[in-house]
Design an enzyme around this catalytic site. Structure first.
Site, PDB file in Angstrom:
ATOM      1  N   TRP A   1     -33.748  86.748  15.758  1.00 31.83           N
ATOM      2  CA  TRP A   1     -32.653  86.163  14.775  1.00 31.83           C
ATOM      3  C   TRP A   1     -33.051  86.024  13.472  1.00 31.83           C
ATOM      4  O   TRP A   1     -32.495  86.412  12.482  1.00 31.83           O
ATOM      5  CB  TRP A   1     -31.865  84.857  15.514  1.00 31.83           C
ATOM      6  CG  TRP A   1     -30.976  85.413  16.552  1.00 31.83           C
ATOM      7  CD1 TRP A   1     -31.145  84.910  17.613  1.00 31.83           C
ATOM      8  CD2 TRP A   1     -29.856  86.079  16.398  1.00 31.83           C
ATOM      9  NE1 TRP A   1     -30.129  85.773  18.624  1.00 31.83           N
ATOM     10  CE2 TRP A   1     -29.291  86.438  17.702  1.00 31.83           C
ATOM     11  CE3 TRP A   1     -29.340  86.856  15.416  1.00 31.83           C
ATOM     12  CZ2 TRP A   1     -28.209  87.106  18.090  1.00 31.83           C
ATOM     13  CZ3 TRP A   1     -28.147  87.500  15.652  1.00 31.83           C
ATOM     14  CH2 TRP A   1     -27.528  87.882  16.924  1.00 31.83           C
TER      15      TRP A   1
ATOM     16  N   ASP B   1     -31.915  78.269   9.267  1.00 30.20           N
ATOM     17  CA  ASP B   1     -30.759  78.553  10.100  1.00 30.20           C
ATOM     18  C   ASP B   1     -31.214  77.783  11.627  1.00 30.20           C
ATOM     19  O   ASP B   1     -32.308  78.016  12.320  1.00 30.20           O
ATOM     20  CB  ASP B   1     -31.247  80.193  10.559  1.00 30.20           C
ATOM     21  CG  ASP B   1     -30.279  80.631  11.912  1.00 30.20           C
ATOM     22  OD1 ASP B   1     -29.278  79.886  12.479  1.00 30.20           O
ATOM     23  OD2 ASP B   1     -30.284  81.564  12.277  1.00 30.20           O
TER      24      ASP B   1
ATOM     25  N   LYS C   1     -23.271  76.948  20.371  1.00 31.29           N
ATOM     26  CA  LYS C   1     -24.673  76.869  21.260  1.00 31.29           C
ATOM     27  C   LYS C   1     -24.717  75.247  21.707  1.00 31.29           C
ATOM     28  O   LYS C   1     -24.201  75.040  22.789  1.00 31.29           O
ATOM     29  CB  LYS C   1     -26.159  76.692  20.477  1.00 31.29           C
ATOM     30  CG  LYS C   1     -26.123  78.277  19.717  1.00 31.29           C
ATOM     31  CD  LYS C   1     -26.390  79.226  20.821  1.00 31.29           C
ATOM     32  CE  LYS C   1     -26.621  80.809  19.889  1.00 31.29           C
ATOM     33  NZ  LYS C   1     -26.791  81.783  20.847  1.00 31.29           N
TER      34      LYS C   1
END
Length: 365
Positions: free
Chosen positions: A105, A175, A199
């Site tokens: 990511w 992030d 999440k």
């Protein structure tokens, strides 16, 4: 096992607390104070304005965040933030922003940033197969960088930073999509934090962005309205039709964290107990379960491992699914097994998974 009793260990969307699901079920039919389904309430209503206000307050309380920060509830996931952050912070800059490529990511953020201005990848984990994170002695941060960007937790590889990176005189952009509100994070040492909800804190559709006010002073004036943080600040996260339902669920999760769990520090202790249980099982399996991440960099959110062969992994996943454990397949980029143990995955659920893993090993050897 009845599929309705399956346990969600998926990398995302993650599990939600049972008490929140019960409230959501009721709200879909009718919110008592309104008499309408939450799915049909106007984003311009006083009720929704109160939801936004309370949610902002709850996040500030959970993180100890000052009024120097704006709390925004945006759309587009972390992927949109890969562009919005450099669009805002790289305009007219000659020095390169510094990025760390520590996994799948964080790697996705880099090409988007390159569209907006100069960047430098100051550490790249590809040579190690993204199985570890850099030590402080491997990182050299420039005082002239417009900002540093990194991902606090790599969901695919099961890696997590357990410290804050960078210089205090250079803005940090992070992030935190997969560990936001799972552990204390010294939020005020960051200038911009973003985290999509699916999440730890809610369903897909909303992304929490925390941005220090001073970071917006030099933002370019020619940004599209939807991609300008100032538009959302001015509109109190109601610039266009927002995902009312998803934002309401995030509100319920923050209430759960505050009132049932007792805050982020308590949540961290629970999460650490869950992770230690699984990692201990891996370490004591005599190589039957092979942890992917370097021990100091192991994630408390995503436990990644392999078995001796792809065939054994297929057998493991098939038997796990039949036993009611959902979402254990590793990400397509790396394969293997991944147990995601986000906030709402209970210790009891992890104990059941550990019991299954122990039994599977006994039967397989």
């Amino acid at each position: 096992m009845n599929p309705r009793n399956s346990l969600n260990f998926s990398g995302g969307p993650g599990a939600l607390p049972e008490s929140v699901l019960q409230q959501v079920q009721e709200a879909i039919m009718e919110l008592p104070e309104i008499g309408l389904s939450v799915l049909g309430i106007s984003h311009r209503s006083d009720w929704f304005a109160a939801v936004i206000a309370e949610l902002e307050t709850n996040i500030r309380t959970l993180l100890g965040l000052s009024t120097d920060y704006h709390v925004l509830l945006l759309q587009g996931g972390a992927t949109q933030q890969f562009s919005m952050a450099p669009m805002t912070l790289l305009h007219g800059k000659t020095h390169a922003a510094e990025y760390l490529r520590t996994g799948y990511w964080s790697g996705k953020a880099i090409p988007e940033a390159k569209r907006e201005g100069p960047i430098q990848v100051i550490w790249d984990g590809e040579s190690s197969g993204f199985t570890r994170l850099p030590g402080d002695d491997e990182l050299l941060f420039s005082p002239d960088a417009p900002f540093i960007h990194y991902s606090s937790n790599e969901t695919v590889e099961g890696l997590q930073f357990h410290r804050v990176l960078g210089r205090d005189d250079v803005p940090r952009v992070c992030d935190m999509s997969s560990d936001f509100l799972s552990t204390p994070c010294e939020a005020e040492r960051f200038s911009l934090i973003y985290a999509h909800a699916q999440k730890n804190i809610g369903p897909a559709g909303v992304t929490v962005v925390l941005i220090r006010d001073e970071l917006l002073k030099d933002a370019p004036d020619n940004l599209p309205g939807f991609l300008d943080y100032r538009s959302h600040v001015k509109a109190h996260s109601n610039f266009n039709t927002p995902p009312v339902f998803a934002i309401y669920v995030v509100l319920l999760v923050t209430r759960w964290l505050l009132n049932d769990i007792g805050g982020v520090a308590n949540m961290h202790q629970i999460n650490r107990s869950k992770a230690e249980l699984l990692y201990r099982l891996l370490d004591q399996s005599n190589g039957f379960y092979r942890g992917r991440a370097a021990v100091p960099d192991r994630s408390t959110m995503n436990v990644t491992f392999n078995l001796a062969s792809p065939e054994m992994e297929k057998r493991f996943l098939a038997e796990a699914a039949a036993a009611g454990f959902s979402g254990l397949g590793g990400h397509r980029a790396v394969g293997g097994i991944r147990a995601s143990i986000y906030n709402a995955v209970t210790l009891q659920a992890v104990e059941r998974l550990a019991g299954f893993m122990d039994d599977f090993q006994r039967r397989a050897v």
